[in-house]
Design an enzyme around this catalytic site. Sequence first.
Site, PDB file in Angstrom:
ATOM      1  CB  SER A   1      -0.935   0.027   1.211  1.00 46.89           C
ATOM      2  OG  SER A   1      -1.918  -0.967   1.084  1.00 46.89           O
TER       3      SER A   1
ATOM      4  CE  LYS B   1      -3.689   0.815  -1.142  1.00 43.51           C
ATOM      5  NZ  LYS B   1      -4.406   0.328   0.056  1.00 43.51           N
TER       6      LYS B   1
ATOM      7  CE1 TYR C   1      -4.537  -1.134  -4.423  1.00 48.05           C
ATOM      8  CE2 TYR C   1      -5.184  -3.433  -4.404  1.00 48.05           C
ATOM      9  CZ  TYR C   1      -4.844  -2.287  -3.726  1.00 48.05           C
ATOM     10  OH  TYR C   1      -4.802  -2.280  -2.350  1.00 48.05           O
TER      11      TYR C   1
ATOM     12  CE1 TYR D   1      -4.581   0.507   4.377  1.00 47.81           C
ATOM     13  CE2 TYR D   1      -3.075  -0.528   5.940  1.00 47.81           C
ATOM     14  CZ  TYR D   1      -3.442  -0.232   4.630  1.00 47.81           C
ATOM     15  OH  TYR D   1      -2.689  -0.693   3.600  1.00 47.81           O
TER      16      TYR D   1
ATOM     17  CB  VAL E   1      -0.236  -5.840   4.252  1.00 44.87           C
ATOM     18  CG1 VAL E   1      -1.509  -5.197   4.747  1.00 44.87           C
ATOM     19  CG2 VAL E   1      -0.270  -6.104   2.772  1.00 44.87           C
TER      20      VAL E   1
END
Lengths: 310, 310, 310, 310
Positions: free
Chosen positions: D64, D67, D191, D243, D261
């Site tokens: 992530s 991102k 993705y 998150y 992660v």
Amino acid sequence: MAELEKALADIAAEMAARTDRGNVATYIPQLGKIDPQKFGIAVATNDGSVLVAGDADEAFSIQSISKVFTLTLALGEVGDALWKRVGREPSGNPFNSIVQLEHENGIPRNPFINAGAIVISDIMLAGHRPRETIGEIVRFVRFLADDDTIAIDHAVAASEQATGFRNFALANYMKSFGNLRHPPELSLGVYFHQCAIAMSCRQLAMAGRFLANDGRHPETGHSVVSAERARRIASLMLTCGHYDGSGEFAFKVGIPGKSGVGGGILGIVPGVGSMAVWSPGLNANGNSQLGSIALEMLAKAMNWSIFAPR
Amino acid sequence: MAELEKALADIAAEMAARTDRGNVATYIPQLGKIDPQKFGIAVATNDGSVLVAGDADEAFSIQSISKVFTLTLALGEVGDALWKRVGREPSGNPFNSIVQLEHENGIPRNPFINAGAIVISDIMLAGHRPRETIGEIVRFVRFLADDDTIAIDHAVAASEQATGFRNFALANYMKSFGNLRHPPELSLGVYFHQCAIAMSCRQLAMAGRFLANDGRHPETGHSVVSAERARRIASLMLTCGHYDGSGEFAFKVGIPGKSGVGGGILGIVPGVGSMAVWSPGLNANGNSQLGSIALEMLAKAMNWSIFAPR
Amino acid sequence: MAELEKALADIAAEMAARTDRGNVATYIPQLGKIDPQKFGIAVATNDGSVLVAGDADEAFSIQSISKVFTLTLALGEVGDALWKRVGREPSGNPFNSIVQLEHENGIPRNPFINAGAIVISDIMLAGHRPRETIGEIVRFVRFLADDDTIAIDHAVAASEQATGFRNFALANYMKSFGNLRHPPELSLGVYFHQCAIAMSCRQLAMAGRFLANDGRHPETGHSVVSAERARRIASLMLTCGHYDGSGEFAFKVGIPGKSGVGGGILGIVPGVGSMAVWSPGLNANGNSQLGSIALEMLAKAMNWSIFAPR
Amino acid sequence: MAELEKALADIAAEMAARTDRGNVATYIPQLGKIDPQKFGIAVATNDGSVLVAGDADEAFSIQSISKVFTLTLALGEVGDALWKRVGREPSGNPFNSIVQLEHENGIPRNPFINAGAIVISDIMLAGHRPRETIGEIVRFVRFLADDDTIAIDHAVAASEQATGFRNFALANYMKSFGNLRHPPELSLGVYFHQCAIAMSCRQLAMAGRFLANDGRHPETGHSVVSAERARRIASLMLTCGHYDGSGEFAFKVGIPGKSGVGGGILGIVPGVGSMAVWSPGLNANGNSQLGSIALEMLAKAMNWSIFAPR
């Protein structure tokens, strides 16, 4: 009749032997003191008989079963206008959930979850003082059961008043959406007292007869509610009467019923009769564990499922 | 019988005159082309008669009504083990909601919402290729309806396959919880094809007879499912058959029913017969608007509510 | 300093000309009476200056801005044990949402949503009567602002007490989970009074200086809180200070801030100074519409974003 | 600089000794094979130095963290129009929650939860084939890090493609709301590949420098993004980068960060430098357990909190 008598005796015997009896509700301290070994069952048939087994003459706290009677009364007072303030759908949530109210503007899903019943209490309060409304409810239940000894257990009512924070939350929450007309503590006062009515299985079975008889008092033949309304109340009992275990109860038992956290269940077989069962231990959904099993056995033995050809 | 014939004719006449007919589902493009003026109704009684009115012999997409037939088949294959992967409670949410799955570990609330039916499709796939499972479903429906002309509308199936993103979401979501055993696109392949079965009201009413007859095929008397299972399927139809409008349908109509977004509804009166109605326009809950009203009128005219004394 | 003076004057002039000013909160009746044309702004720099523009000396209801001061006080009393009863995460929900509490066992997400601040009030009540706790809060704010004229607007407090049903719901709901130690009405009594403190922009900017100065009172140099705690309070202001508009405020303005439904916002630039702005009209998230824009302009003009190299 | 060197060495030593290292993510099978004893840390300062400790030159799956780079790219392509399809608020839910999408019409809360990043991938696909878009992302990261050896780990990408059912669910769900323009499998293809980029701590720290330097490439001085945009990306990292543990990270560490992660975290100190840490074991919120602690120690040792006076 002998068949029914035998069925009740068999069920009472089997239930007495069960060791997994669920857990007695403790969130109302007064209810936590009840002996979990208690078990009673009673059937009042439309032809005038009453058959019982076990502790069927011992009074217990009817709790949410009272919602059937107050819904009946409130419909008599305001008619279908009631449905503008309470829905008619199963909630898909626990009995005391507040989530649904946030998503649906303070309109409770149905009259048999706590929030819905509190709105019903608020409706009945219109033009009355709480004491008058409570009196009216008790008189109505006495009339239905033909029994003037039925009364409120004031220790239970006081216990709920002192500890019912979640109900205070629900009431204040709906008030913030404008769905209560009176101060929340007044509507709750009515609600806590109706829940604290103490009745035996026999008395409850008697009080439910009008719903099995198209709305008419079985002895006098007088109409308590119209046939259509009696059927509709029964349909709400089937779809919403056991909180988030309503589908399961309909699936296994197949008759309209309404449970209370005191461990009682009122069941209705249209055209046949009304019944009540009591065992204080509850299952995970907050319904009487042995009571549900007992009604399943009874409905099977007597072929009373409303989904069976008759 | 004359009474029923007249009731059906009256209802068809009244429905033809209605102008507020709801909205035809457009999220499946192929369904959006249907003429909203269509209306059909059919009743197949347990004594062998079939009475119809309106466009009762025109085939339409049965969509979610197929879930009744696949649940029946899957229960026949895996028995009550099925309930480990699908619940039996009303959802309290729209038919395609995914929220509940997140809160309940990918176990859909009941077999009549989309997520539940996709799990049922996955169960039926075990040991088969999708084509075989689809064939089995069609053969079963033909058998129930005594009609070998029933077939899948492949244009509808293709339309759903191409645009059913929310169903793809549901399937993948449940797969992530391990509640699908096959690749999601295979389980969905079965699901989209079963929904695309085209049937007329007459054919649907015929196919539903076993549920009104304690599980037995009315003509041959052979058992399709046990009496207990037939009743339980009917109870699920009553509590969950109309998505988040199930309580309302039970309240107003009072008979077990299952609706589809094609505008059809299958209804069951235990011991009496099976019926189907079709009008393509839907109400806010995704159920046929005129279909619901027509069944309410029919149940009232014939006193068919399962909550009425019989 | 001249640069800052000019920036404030420019902003006040531009804000006076704006016609789209948001909507004044009406759910507290007393707040609904405020003139939406009001606009004030004040900056208290760490070097001891105070610059103002507009209605910077007119007192308004600080409402939720008080949560910064009560959090500071409560941390001083119970330390990090506080975090067992209140979380530190943005809520992803409106300021008065109750949904999150149901899903997370009555533990509010952070001390700046209503539920969290009510728990803070409950913590401060320990061993005190409500009147004493309210007095302590007022004295603390007076001390921070070096201004003994700061006082509670009792009409506002009474207005909230009479109509704050949703706060009553939140408090009773948390009480049902055991996350309030006192009767809900007592914790709410403290909460409603702290929200009703009336302060001007100048007073608020003065009161916030310790947070821009690593916890030390800028004039005396005395430590109000440790440097670490001051930074952590500022981080909570950034992530949670504007309810469900916190991300937006951080994105556009880039400084820790705390808003109130009275239309005020307190902002902190570590090492530089503290500022307050007031405009009664609110945006959709319940934050001052012009206040947010004014702080965005000020942060840009002065290069005060904490995300900018310094 | 000696101070920073010592801090990194101390942290690496202390982290090596820790036994409670969290749990390596296993839902992507390929990630489950990583040795949980790994720990690396690197800092790239704005003045051109790079300091490292531990396994700082071993590549890991950035997941992530990618991102941040795709958001930067997509903003460069479509500008603020991007914010019509993705929000800027913390989600208050786990990284892969789908509930929020149902309540907010398929608009993800922010670009750093999975759903938001999938929309960003979809935006970058416009006018391109997936292979081209993936190539563009890799080239951009290589450019930022000044390192042409950075590459995708295709085994990880394939692993996610084969098991990423929840991401398939999110993508199809958003597609059903019209918030993806391409077939979900194409947007997901991009993705999954961006998440599978493998980088070392050193490479990541290098790649993040532009965010600590007001958008400019530190060596060439060329602008990667505008200063305002760099700050805004940093603000999103602070409010949404971890998150449902973002508030906690801001509270304890006080610098903008983005976790993955794979166990990596990228951190930014505006005006000072960029840093990366890697330890594969995750805490309950899915963020690197030791990585979070290491950055907390580093920020404290160097006084790097953005909430501290500078």
